[in-house]
Scaffold this motif. Sequence first.
Motif, PDB file in Angstrom:
ATOM      1  N   HIS A   1     -16.492  33.608  60.041  1.00 50.69           N
ATOM      2  CA  HIS A   1     -16.916  32.632  61.044  1.00 50.69           C
ATOM      3  C   HIS A   1     -18.017  33.205  61.928  1.00 50.69           C
ATOM      4  O   HIS A   1     -18.373  34.382  61.841  1.00 50.69           O
TER       5      HIS A   1
ATOM      6  N   LEU B   1     -20.814  39.554  65.761  1.00 46.12           N
ATOM      7  CA  LEU B   1     -20.389  40.956  65.891  1.00 46.12           C
ATOM      8  C   LEU B   1     -21.237  41.847  64.983  1.00 46.12           C
ATOM      9  O   LEU B   1     -21.740  42.885  65.394  1.00 46.12           O
TER      10      LEU B   1
ATOM     11  N   GLY C   1     -14.917  44.785  68.038  1.00 43.79           N
ATOM     12  CA  GLY C   1     -14.866  43.817  69.132  1.00 43.79           C
ATOM     13  C   GLY C   1     -13.967  44.290  70.268  1.00 43.79           C
ATOM     14  O   GLY C   1     -13.121  45.174  70.091  1.00 43.79           O
TER      15      GLY C   1
ATOM     16  N   ASP D   1     -11.485  43.044  71.585  1.00 48.06           N
ATOM     17  CA  ASP D   1     -10.026  42.867  71.457  1.00 48.06           C
ATOM     18  C   ASP D   1      -9.354  44.199  71.100  1.00 48.06           C
ATOM     19  O   ASP D   1      -8.144  44.333  71.218  1.00 48.06           O
TER      20      ASP D   1
ATOM     21  N   SER E   1     -11.597  32.422  66.086  1.00 47.57           N
ATOM     22  CA  SER E   1     -10.965  33.554  65.382  1.00 47.57           C
ATOM     23  C   SER E   1     -10.466  33.047  64.032  1.00 47.57           C
ATOM     24  O   SER E   1     -10.322  31.835  63.831  1.00 47.57           O
TER      25      SER E   1
END
Length: 449
Positions: A14, A20, A93, A95, A119
Amino acid sequence: MVKVITYGTYDLLHYGHIRLLERAKALGDYLIVGVTTDDFDKTRGKINVQQPLMERVESVKATGIADEIIIEEYEGQKIDDIRRYGVDIFTVGSDWEGKFDYLKEYCKVVYLERTQGISSTEVRSHQQELRLGLVGEFAMLNTVGQESSYVNGLSASSVYTEDSSRLSKQLKELITEKTYEGFLGDVDAVYIASRPEKHYEQVKQALEQGKHVLVESPVTLERTRCKELLELAEKKNRILMESIKTAYATAYSRLLLLIKSGKIGSVVSVDATCTSLREIGEDGMAEQSAWSSICEWGPVAMLPILQILGANYEEKRIVSHLIKSPADTVKFDAFTKIDFVYPEAVASLKVGKGVKSEGELIVSGTKGYVYVPAPWWKTDYFEIRYENPADNQRYFYQLDGEGLRYELVTFLKSIRMGKDMSYVDKEITAVIAGLISDFENGVDMKTIL
Ligand code: CTP
């Protein structure tokens, strides 16, 4: 030259992934992307990833951003990669903020801001959950119910049974009062583990009502009926898969690949044994609930023979020791041995519920042999042995859910993609039903007392 490395699953690629990758590339001159093999989401306890590894690699490649793509296969690999490729910057990333600080010893670590609002999990959640109906009376349905909870996108929603005595508390709560037809109306797909003689009607009705079917092997006790069902599935554009969980066990499928790659030379003999004593009483009679030896173990034992040597054997001989079953409706064998002759190889299987033996699998070749210790049908380990023991190799794999979990994943993927991705060829399914059919009709068969 500044080398950058980043890792991810990249399932259903995606916009967040692409952003990224672009920013990772901008950190240096050369970008290496590690795509992870792991499809088991430990935090959620589910098999979540929808695309197979190679598809995920292809999607990353198609972005044109990566200079090099590698596969991440084991824990601790990141340190190895950083050293091996001379990496200057590791990035992921935000996260993962803080999680990879331990790599600072080896290179610079950069956490890039995660793109908000998208996501893989979110993309996956738009797909509807598949309602799986369970059909039958056997305890194996409890395992199917349990294993389906590990597969994302699938849930056991209803149970149709004629005898609930062996079903778990969880499954009992799902039992429907409806007729089989009514039950089929409430589900998208079914898993059938009823007595083999009921399979034909149940599978046929399910397919006719447009449901996908995963049915315990043997699909039918009759060759022509099996063919008829396979044709019906094709006509209706529905998935009909035979359930043999061993086919999906990692060690077993790797073993097939190694044999096909010539590791033991040409295969000359395959010998498979499967036995279990529990359902035969002291009097030598089979319990009411028991499946005959050939129905319960035959398909599993036939699998390596047919998958390694093919479906076109020239001759076979069945030898069975028959005993009485209380229902007396089925031919019950306490023990059966089948010998096969191929143009350039031989094979034999032994199955028994009234005879005990070593449940091993041996595949003999011109250069060496594969030895899979008992119980080979749910093994996580095997050996390739050679004349010189120093050359022997041992292989270990993880066995999640005895293969059943991956079988359910394959069933779900096949339904979603509208393409049968079963590990058991339809030709083999038909041969298995044919062999059971020959046993039922006494073809090429001899009985012993
Ligand atoms: N990533 C990102 N922005 C997003 C989603 C992912 O920057 N919206 C980054 C992740 O931080 C990671 C890389 O893309 O560095 C690969 O992420 P991956 O875990 O494969 O994708 P997710 O969409 O985060 O998957 P999931 O929902 O399963 O966690």
